[in-house]
Design a protein around this motif. Structure first.
Motif, mmCIF file in Angstrom:
data_model
loop_
_atom_site.group_PDB
_atom_site.id
_atom_site.type_symbol
_atom_site.label_atom_id
_atom_site.label_comp_id
_atom_site.label_asym_id
_atom_site.label_seq_id
_atom_site.Cartn_x
_atom_site.Cartn_y
_atom_site.Cartn_z
ATOM 1 N N ILE A 46 0.841 -1.204 0.000
ATOM 2 C CA ILE A 46 0.000 0.000 0.000
ATOM 3 C C ILE A 46 0.869 1.245 0.000
ATOM 4 O O ILE A 46 0.592 2.207 -0.726
ATOM 5 C CB ILE A 46 -0.966 -0.011 1.200
ATOM 6 C CG1 ILE A 46 -1.964 -1.157 1.058
ATOM 7 C CG2 ILE A 46 -1.696 1.324 1.323
ATOM 8 C CD1 ILE A 46 -2.746 -1.457 2.313
ATOM 9 N N VAL A 47 1.934 1.228 0.786
ATOM 10 C CA VAL A 47 2.864 2.357 0.816
ATOM 11 C C VAL A 47 3.428 2.598 -0.590
ATOM 12 O O VAL A 47 3.465 3.730 -1.079
ATOM 13 C CB VAL A 47 3.998 2.122 1.847
ATOM 14 C CG1 VAL A 47 5.141 3.108 1.656
ATOM 15 C CG2 VAL A 47 3.446 2.203 3.271
ATOM 16 N N ALA A 48 3.842 1.537 -1.247
ATOM 17 C CA ALA A 48 4.391 1.660 -2.606
ATOM 18 C C ALA A 48 3.320 2.107 -3.591
ATOM 19 O O ALA A 48 3.567 3.001 -4.419
ATOM 20 C CB ALA A 48 4.992 0.327 -3.047
ATOM 21 N N TYR A 49 2.134 1.536 -3.516
ATOM 22 C CA TYR A 49 1.038 1.882 -4.421
ATOM 23 C C TYR A 49 0.679 3.364 -4.316
ATOM 24 O O TYR A 49 0.428 4.027 -5.318
ATOM 25 C CB TYR A 49 -0.182 1.015 -4.113
ATOM 26 C CG TYR A 49 -1.410 1.390 -4.899
ATOM 27 C CD1 TYR A 49 -1.550 1.010 -6.224
ATOM 28 C CD2 TYR A 49 -2.427 2.141 -4.312
ATOM 29 C CE1 TYR A 49 -2.672 1.363 -6.955
ATOM 30 C CE2 TYR A 49 -3.557 2.496 -5.030
ATOM 31 C CZ TYR A 49 -3.676 2.105 -6.352
ATOM 32 O OH TYR A 49 -4.790 2.463 -7.068
ATOM 33 N N LYS A 50 0.680 3.879 -3.097
ATOM 34 C CA LYS A 50 0.320 5.278 -2.877
ATOM 35 C C LYS A 50 1.496 6.225 -3.137
ATOM 36 O O LYS A 50 1.347 7.437 -3.054
ATOM 37 C CB LYS A 50 -0.206 5.471 -1.451
ATOM 38 C CG LYS A 50 -1.569 4.838 -1.221
ATOM 39 C CD LYS A 50 -2.016 5.056 0.201
ATOM 40 C CE LYS A 50 -3.378 5.561 0.410
ATOM 41 N NZ LYS A 50 -3.980 6.560 -0.328
ATOM 42 N N GLY A 51 2.664 5.667 -3.424
ATOM 43 C CA GLY A 51 3.831 6.499 -3.718
ATOM 44 C C GLY A 51 4.359 7.235 -2.498
ATOM 45 O O GLY A 51 4.910 8.334 -2.621
#
Length: 126
Positions: A46-51
């Motif tokens: 989620i952290v990566a997906y949200k940048g």
């Protein structure tokens, strides 16, 4: 998460049964590890997906999500403790405290469920 369902089956065992049966003990530890690792992996995804900024540690992913309003701060603290517990069972310690193992099994899996609910709500998933 499938591991939570599997772990429910281990709640019927007493501390003595778990400690004295290498098969039950090993399976329980493995499924606890997998459930916690899957939670960490989801947080990192989620952290990566949200940048968002890259976490330096496994538990920092939960802190980042808390800063972004995805996860409540009190839940973040509990999940950080879970990461610590995961690290202990990952090292295959012979002197693992089964009082803690049973506490996680009977009382702390709700933190993973709460995390899944909070993430689902924040991401608009149902």
């Amino acid at each position: 998460m499938k591991y939570l369902g599997i772990l429910e089956r281990y709640k019927k065992y007493s501390r003595q049964e778990i400690e004295s049966d290498v098969d039950i003990r090993g399976a329980l530890e493995r499924y606890l590890y997998l459930a916690i690792q899957a939670t960490i992996d989801l947080a990192e995804a989620i952290v990566a997906y949200k940048g968002l900024r890259k976490p330096a540690t496994m538990s920092e992913s939960f802190c980042i999500l808390s800063e972004e309003g995805v996860v409540a701060a009190d839940l973040t603290r509990e999940l950080a403790k879970m990461v610590g517990f995961r690290n202990v069972i990952a090292c295959d310690c012979q002197d693992l405290d089964y009082g803690i193992v049973l506490d996680v099994l009977h009382n702390r899996l709700k933190d993973i469920k709460n995390f899944l609910n909070e993430v689902s709500n924040a991401m608009g998933i149902r």
